[in-house]
Design a protein around this motif. Structure first.
Motif, PDB file in Angstrom:
ATOM      1  N   ALA A  49       0.838  -1.208   0.000  1.00 12.28           N
ATOM      2  CA  ALA A  49       0.000   0.000   0.000  1.00 12.28           C
ATOM      3  C   ALA A  49       0.869   1.253   0.000  1.00 12.28           C
ATOM      4  O   ALA A  49       0.583   2.213  -0.723  1.00 12.28           O
ATOM      5  CB  ALA A  49      -0.936  -0.001   1.209  1.00 12.28           C
ATOM      6  N   LEU A  50       1.931   1.252   0.780  1.00 10.91           N
ATOM      7  CA  LEU A  50       2.839   2.397   0.839  1.00 10.91           C
ATOM      8  C   LEU A  50       3.528   2.606  -0.510  1.00 10.91           C
ATOM      9  O   LEU A  50       3.650   3.741  -0.986  1.00 10.91           O
ATOM     10  CB  LEU A  50       3.880   2.195   1.946  1.00 10.91           C
ATOM     11  CG  LEU A  50       4.844   3.330   2.196  1.00 10.91           C
ATOM     12  CD1 LEU A  50       4.099   4.589   2.652  1.00 10.91           C
ATOM     13  CD2 LEU A  50       5.876   2.926   3.244  1.00 10.91           C
ATOM     14  N   LEU A  72       4.616  -3.499  16.462  1.00 10.00           N
ATOM     15  CA  LEU A  72       5.364  -2.245  16.533  1.00 10.00           C
ATOM     16  C   LEU A  72       6.505  -2.251  15.532  1.00 10.00           C
ATOM     17  O   LEU A  72       6.811  -1.224  14.909  1.00 10.00           O
ATOM     18  CB  LEU A  72       5.888  -2.015  17.948  1.00 10.00           C
ATOM     19  CG  LEU A  72       4.829  -1.749  19.012  1.00 10.00           C
ATOM     20  CD1 LEU A  72       5.471  -1.713  20.386  1.00 10.00           C
ATOM     21  CD2 LEU A  72       4.063  -0.475  18.733  1.00 10.00           C
ATOM     22  N   GLY A  73       7.122  -3.409  15.349  1.00 11.52           N
ATOM     23  CA  GLY A  73       8.183  -3.546  14.352  1.00 11.52           C
ATOM     24  C   GLY A  73       7.692  -3.262  12.946  1.00 11.52           C
ATOM     25  O   GLY A  73       8.413  -2.681  12.127  1.00 11.52           O
ATOM     26  N   VAL A  74       6.456  -3.672  12.657  1.00 11.04           N
ATOM     27  CA  VAL A  74       5.858  -3.378  11.351  1.00 11.04           C
ATOM     28  C   VAL A  74       5.787  -1.869  11.136  1.00 11.04           C
ATOM     29  O   VAL A  74       6.164  -1.350  10.082  1.00 11.04           O
ATOM     30  CB  VAL A  74       4.446  -4.007  11.221  1.00 11.04           C
ATOM     31  CG1 VAL A  74       3.708  -3.483  10.003  1.00 11.04           C
ATOM     32  CG2 VAL A  74       4.536  -5.524  11.201  1.00 11.04           C
ATOM     33  N   PHE A  75       5.330  -1.145  12.162  1.00 12.20           N
ATOM     34  CA  PHE A  75       5.183   0.295  12.029  1.00 12.20           C
ATOM     35  C   PHE A  75       6.532   1.009  11.983  1.00 12.20           C
ATOM     36  O   PHE A  75       6.685   2.012  11.282  1.00 12.20           O
ATOM     37  CB  PHE A  75       4.250   0.848  13.105  1.00 12.20           C
ATOM     38  CG  PHE A  75       2.834   0.468  12.838  1.00 12.20           C
ATOM     39  CD1 PHE A  75       2.066   1.193  11.945  1.00 12.20           C
ATOM     40  CD2 PHE A  75       2.273  -0.651  13.440  1.00 12.20           C
ATOM     41  CE1 PHE A  75       0.770   0.816  11.651  1.00 12.20           C
ATOM     42  CE2 PHE A  75       0.979  -1.032  13.153  1.00 12.20           C
ATOM     43  CZ  PHE A  75       0.216  -0.295  12.255  1.00 12.20           C
ATOM     44  N   ALA A  76       7.523   0.494  12.694  1.00  8.83           N
ATOM     45  CA  ALA A  76       8.872   1.058  12.609  1.00  8.83           C
ATOM     46  C   ALA A  76       9.423   0.885  11.194  1.00  8.83           C
ATOM     47  O   ALA A  76      10.007   1.815  10.617  1.00  8.83           O
ATOM     48  CB  ALA A  76       9.792   0.402  13.638  1.00  8.83           C
ATOM     49  N   ARG A  80      10.336   3.974   8.439  1.00  7.64           N
ATOM     50  CA  ARG A  80      11.609   4.099   7.704  1.00  7.64           C
ATOM     51  C   ARG A  80      11.364   4.111   6.199  1.00  7.64           C
ATOM     52  O   ARG A  80      11.937   4.921   5.477  1.00  7.64           O
ATOM     53  CB  ARG A  80      12.558   2.967   8.083  1.00  7.64           C
ATOM     54  CG  ARG A  80      13.176   3.110   9.457  1.00  7.64           C
ATOM     55  CD  ARG A  80      14.275   2.080   9.697  1.00  7.64           C
ATOM     56  NE  ARG A  80      13.822   0.698   9.607  1.00  7.64           N
ATOM     57  CZ  ARG A  80      13.300   0.011  10.609  1.00  7.64           C
ATOM     58  NH1 ARG A  80      13.145   0.565  11.791  1.00  7.64           N
ATOM     59  NH2 ARG A  80      12.929  -1.245  10.434  1.00  7.64           N
ATOM     60  N   ALA A  81      10.518   3.208   5.738  1.00  7.98           N
ATOM     61  CA  ALA A  81      10.246   3.121   4.306  1.00  7.98           C
ATOM     62  C   ALA A  81       9.551   4.372   3.789  1.00  7.98           C
ATOM     63  O   ALA A  81       9.846   4.839   2.682  1.00  7.98           O
ATOM     64  CB  ALA A  81       9.396   1.877   4.014  1.00  7.98           C
ATOM     65  N   SER A  82       8.633   4.932   4.567  1.00  6.77           N
ATOM     66  CA  SER A  82       7.935   6.137   4.113  1.00  6.77           C
ATOM     67  C   SER A  82       8.898   7.314   4.025  1.00  6.77           C
ATOM     68  O   SER A  82       8.867   8.080   3.069  1.00  6.77           O
ATOM     69  CB  SER A  82       6.734   6.471   5.004  1.00  6.77           C
ATOM     70  OG  SER A  82       7.145   6.893   6.286  1.00  6.77           O
ATOM     71  N   GLY A  86       9.934   9.351   0.615  1.00  6.30           N
ATOM     72  CA  GLY A  86       9.407  10.707   0.525  1.00  6.30           C
ATOM     73  C   GLY A  86       7.899  10.802   0.710  1.00  6.30           C
ATOM     74  O   GLY A  86       7.270  11.752   0.261  1.00  6.30           O
ATOM     75  N   THR A  87       7.324   9.812   1.395  1.00  8.38           N
ATOM     76  CA  THR A  87       5.889   9.827   1.664  1.00  8.38           C
ATOM     77  C   THR A  87       5.660   9.973   3.168  1.00  8.38           C
ATOM     78  O   THR A  87       6.612   9.959   3.942  1.00  8.38           O
ATOM     79  CB  THR A  87       5.210   8.533   1.168  1.00  8.38           C
ATOM     80  OG1 THR A  87       5.835   7.415   1.797  1.00  8.38           O
ATOM     81  CG2 THR A  87       5.312   8.396  -0.349  1.00  8.38           C
ATOM     82  N   SER A  88       4.410  10.088   3.563  1.00  5.96           N
ATOM     83  CA  SER A  88       4.058  10.203   4.980  1.00  5.96           C
ATOM     84  C   SER A  88       3.336   8.944   5.435  1.00  5.96           C
ATOM     85  O   SER A  88       2.619   8.309   4.662  1.00  5.96           O
ATOM     86  CB  SER A  88       3.141  11.406   5.207  1.00  5.96           C
ATOM     87  OG  SER A  88       3.816  12.604   4.902  1.00  5.96           O
ATOM     88  N   LEU A  89       3.508   8.621   6.703  1.00  7.17           N
ATOM     89  CA  LEU A  89       2.783   7.539   7.356  1.00  7.17           C
ATOM     90  C   LEU A  89       1.980   8.166   8.487  1.00  7.17           C
ATOM     91  O   LEU A  89       2.559   8.821   9.361  1.00  7.17           O
ATOM     92  CB  LEU A  89       3.749   6.490   7.910  1.00  7.17           C
ATOM     93  CG  LEU A  89       3.136   5.385   8.771  1.00  7.17           C
ATOM     94  CD1 LEU A  89       2.163   4.538   7.953  1.00  7.17           C
ATOM     95  CD2 LEU A  89       4.240   4.509   9.363  1.00  7.17           C
ATOM     96  N   VAL A  90       0.666   7.978   8.459  1.00  4.93           N
ATOM     97  CA  VAL A  90      -0.201   8.533   9.488  1.00  4.93           C
ATOM     98  C   VAL A  90      -1.027   7.395  10.071  1.00  4.93           C
ATOM     99  O   VAL A  90      -1.670   6.642   9.336  1.00  4.93           O
ATOM    100  CB  VAL A  90      -1.149   9.620   8.926  1.00  4.93           C
ATOM    101  CG1 VAL A  90      -1.970  10.245  10.043  1.00  4.93           C
ATOM    102  CG2 VAL A  90      -0.381  10.680   8.156  1.00  4.93           C
TER     103      VAL A  90
END
Length: 139
Positions: A49-50, A72-76, A80-82, A86-90
């Protein structure tokens, strides 16, 4: 608000995930528990999706009642990937113990949080920030 594209996926062990495209943003709506049994599948889904958006991935966690360290590791990883892309993660809809875990582990240093998807879209569109801290919801 109807989505441009809408798809549903069921990760193993009690985590439902729905992906949709909302304008230039990818939105993932999650429900259930994020744990060792399903975090890899969730990571794959959210990374796709990202990678499919040039603007932002919004992850709606209002239906998530549990998230362990593997989650939590998934979100970390996503944070980093976002940044690298150059994208945002919200992350939206954090509540109760899930919000407390994100807060206690310092996840808010790496990702943005808004109370709901519409607030995230408003913030991304116009830079408006809601005064409600995601961990302020006691439920």
């Amino acid at each position: 608000m109807p989505s441009d594209n809408d798809s549903a996926a069921e990760a193993p062990d009690g985590l439902a995930a729905r992906l949709e495209q909302r304008s230039v943003y990818a939105v993932a709506t999650l429900a259930g528990s994020i744990d060792m049994g399903n975090h890899e599948r969730l990571r794959e889904l959210l990374v796709r999706a990202l990678e499919g958006t040039r603007a932002a991935l919004i992850v709606d966690m209002a239906g998530v009642d549990f998230c362990d360290s593997s989650g939590l590791g998934v979100f970390a990883h996503l944070a980093r990937a976002s940044r690298a892309g150059g994208t945002s993660l919200v992350v939206t809809g954090l509540r109760g113990r899930v919000a407390r875990v994100f807060d206690a582990t310092g996840m808010f240093l790496f990702l943005y949080a808004e109370p709901n998807v519409q607030a995230a879209v408003d913030w991304l569109d116009g830079g408006r920030r809601h005064p409600l801290s995601p961990s302020a919801d006691p439920s």
